[in-house]
Design a protein around this motif. Sequence first.
Motif, PDB file in Angstrom:
ATOM      1  N   GLY A 153       0.787  -1.231   0.000  1.00  0.00           N
ATOM      2  CA  GLY A 153       0.000   0.000   0.000  1.00  0.00           C
ATOM      3  C   GLY A 153       0.814   1.274   0.000  1.00  0.00           C
ATOM      4  N   LEU A 154       2.122   1.186   0.212  1.00  0.00           N
ATOM      5  CA  LEU A 154       2.942   2.392   0.245  1.00  0.00           C
ATOM      6  C   LEU A 154       3.079   3.033  -1.125  1.00  0.00           C
ATOM      7  CD1 LEU A 154       5.787   1.277   2.687  1.00  0.00           C
ATOM      8  CD2 LEU A 154       3.614   2.403   3.216  1.00  0.00           C
ATOM      9  N   THR A 155       2.857   2.242  -2.176  1.00  0.00           N
ATOM     10  CA  THR A 155       2.921   2.816  -3.534  1.00  0.00           C
ATOM     11  C   THR A 155       1.565   2.737  -4.218  1.00  0.00           C
ATOM     12  OG1 THR A 155       3.901   0.684  -4.173  1.00  0.00           O
ATOM     13  CG2 THR A 155       5.376   2.550  -4.007  1.00  0.00           C
ATOM     14  N   GLY A 156       0.504   2.978  -3.450  1.00  0.00           N
ATOM     15  CA  GLY A 156      -0.820   3.036  -4.035  1.00  0.00           C
ATOM     16  C   GLY A 156      -1.608   1.767  -3.851  1.00  0.00           C
ATOM     17  N   VAL A 157      -2.477   1.440  -4.774  1.00  0.00           N
ATOM     18  CA  VAL A 157      -3.416   0.309  -4.791  1.00  0.00           C
ATOM     19  C   VAL A 157      -4.668   0.641  -3.986  1.00  0.00           C
ATOM     20  CG1 VAL A 157      -3.820  -2.133  -4.390  1.00  0.00           C
ATOM     21  CG2 VAL A 157      -1.547  -1.365  -5.100  1.00  0.00           C
ATOM     22  N   TYR A 158      -4.522   0.830  -2.669  1.00  0.00           N
ATOM     23  CA  TYR A 158      -5.686   1.116  -1.845  1.00  0.00           C
ATOM     24  C   TYR A 158      -5.955   2.620  -1.730  1.00  0.00           C
ATOM     25  CZ  TYR A 158      -5.385  -3.771  -0.367  1.00  0.00           C
ATOM     26  OH  TYR A 158      -5.350  -5.144  -0.336  1.00  0.00           O
ATOM     27  N   ASN A 159      -4.876   3.398  -1.626  1.00  0.00           N
ATOM     28  CA  ASN A 159      -4.980   4.843  -1.515  1.00  0.00           C
ATOM     29  C   ASN A 159      -3.945   5.477  -2.453  1.00  0.00           C
ATOM     30  OD1 ASN A 159      -6.887   5.084   0.865  1.00  0.00           O
ATOM     31  ND2 ASN A 159      -5.274   3.828   1.781  1.00  0.00           N
ATOM     32  N   SER A 160      -3.858   6.782  -2.423  1.00  0.00           N
ATOM     33  CA  SER A 160      -2.821   7.455  -3.206  1.00  0.00           C
ATOM     34  C   SER A 160      -1.449   7.060  -2.676  1.00  0.00           C
ATOM     35  CB  SER A 160      -2.990   8.971  -3.117  1.00  0.00           C
ATOM     36  OG  SER A 160      -4.243   9.365  -3.644  1.00  0.00           O
ATOM     37  N   SER A 218       4.580   9.732  -0.457  1.00  0.00           N
ATOM     38  CA  SER A 218       5.838  10.264  -0.949  1.00  0.00           C
ATOM     39  C   SER A 218       6.951   9.307  -0.541  1.00  0.00           C
ATOM     40  CB  SER A 218       6.113  11.644  -0.348  1.00  0.00           C
ATOM     41  OG  SER A 218       6.370  11.528   1.048  1.00  0.00           O
ATOM     42  N   GLU A 219       8.060   9.390  -1.258  1.00  0.00           N
ATOM     43  CA  GLU A 219       9.208   8.536  -0.927  1.00  0.00           C
ATOM     44  C   GLU A 219       9.616   8.736   0.528  1.00  0.00           C
ATOM     45  OE1 GLU A 219      13.868   8.574  -2.190  1.00  0.00           O
ATOM     46  OE2 GLU A 219      12.385   8.621  -3.823  1.00  0.00           O
ATOM     47  N   GLU A 220       9.661   9.987   0.974  1.00  0.00           N
ATOM     48  CA  GLU A 220      10.089  10.287   2.337  1.00  0.00           C
ATOM     49  C   GLU A 220       9.141   9.681   3.362  1.00  0.00           C
ATOM     50  OE1 GLU A 220      11.878  12.846  -0.522  1.00  0.00           O
ATOM     51  OE2 GLU A 220       9.740  12.514  -0.108  1.00  0.00           O
ATOM     52  N   ALA A 221       7.827   9.793   3.110  1.00  0.00           N
ATOM     53  CA  ALA A 221       6.842   9.260   4.059  1.00  0.00           C
ATOM     54  C   ALA A 221       6.888   7.732   4.097  1.00  0.00           C
ATOM     55  CB  ALA A 221       5.445   9.740   3.677  1.00  0.00           C
ATOM     56  N   GLY A 222       7.085   7.106   2.934  1.00  0.00           N
ATOM     57  CA  GLY A 222       7.170   5.655   2.888  1.00  0.00           C
ATOM     58  C   GLY A 222       8.372   5.134   3.647  1.00  0.00           C
ATOM     59  N   ILE A 223       9.523   5.769   3.429  1.00  0.00           N
ATOM     60  CA  ILE A 223      10.739   5.374   4.153  1.00  0.00           C
ATOM     61  C   ILE A 223      10.553   5.583   5.654  1.00  0.00           C
ATOM     62  CG2 ILE A 223      13.162   6.000   4.547  1.00  0.00           C
ATOM     63  CD1 ILE A 223      13.321   6.607   1.514  1.00  0.00           C
TER      64      ILE A 223
END
Length: 345
Positions: A30-37, A40-45
């Motif tokens: 889900g960090l790169t979409g599918v369920y929601n937008s 950002s790279e920073e937020a995912g990390i």
Amino acid sequence: MESSEQIEMPRVKLGSQGLEVSKLGFGCMGLTGVYNSPLSEEAGIAIIKEAFNKGITFFDTSDVYGPKTNEILIVGKALRQLPREKIQLATKFGIAGFDLNGMSVKGNPEYVRACCEASLDRLGVDYIDLYYQHSIDRSVPIEETMGELKKLVQEGKVKYIGLSEASPDTIRRAHAVHPITCVQMEWSLWTRDIEEDIVPLCRELGIAIVPYSPLGRGFFGGKAITEAIPSESFLARLPRFLGENLEKNKELYAWLEKLSGKHNCAPAQLALAWVLHQGEDVVPIPGTTKVKNLESNIGSLKVKLSEDDLKEISEAVSVDVVAGSRLPSAMEPFSWRFANTPLPK
């Protein structure tokens, strides 16, 4: 019990080949979409690092997530900021193409090797701790696919092998070629069909179970109940989240909400605790994009359920009354339940 403070993350053996992981994993899809937008790279990390700081060391990704950007932008870059030797990294191959009209899958030896090499490069690692076949290619004997995976283990590029959406026959045949460490299957209060055949077989063979979507793709966390589903979300295509099915399934959430009050926890925590209580060989991988949900998931480890509690929850949120199939019709042929039928051309 919303907070994860002062919870020491238990560690468990995943399967019988020696892999040890945190009792709760983290699904990165889900960090790169599918369920929601996408984040950002920073937020995912940041959320991966936060999960690690709270004791989660088992992270799950795939080459199809993004596609490929999940491995590159988030997991790979986050790993470079964490001690590699303390991380158990799982990724997958096998889904060659994916959209809302279905999938294409591949399992031939050349494809297996090419995917592994590409994932190693994207992730920036020398080895993959756990490498799954994401979906089974029924046009290729599983023995051929496993033969190449076995070579990758011998070469040190892969430590352990897993399967996802595999039928009992496939699991048994694959395990005869090289030990399978775990199978990753959908398992939650509203998806329990693996309990009849898959779970007993895995326990017979010493194979662990890694439940994906242990919160019913977020339903038991309030998706479509307390939180609206974006129109572009994959959830908006799932039968259980649509129309009359959704209205009927809201009754399941109401029952769970009522029971969660008895256990002094959130509905999502009770649903996840139910999965966690299915056995020491069960390691769910809930994903989230929010720190508060991460803390809630970890807090579910504090929910202690007796056999009577488990029975009460299972009966209250009975799988027999779940409305709608778990997958869109175009994707159902790729489920392990359809292993004896040809895949779409």
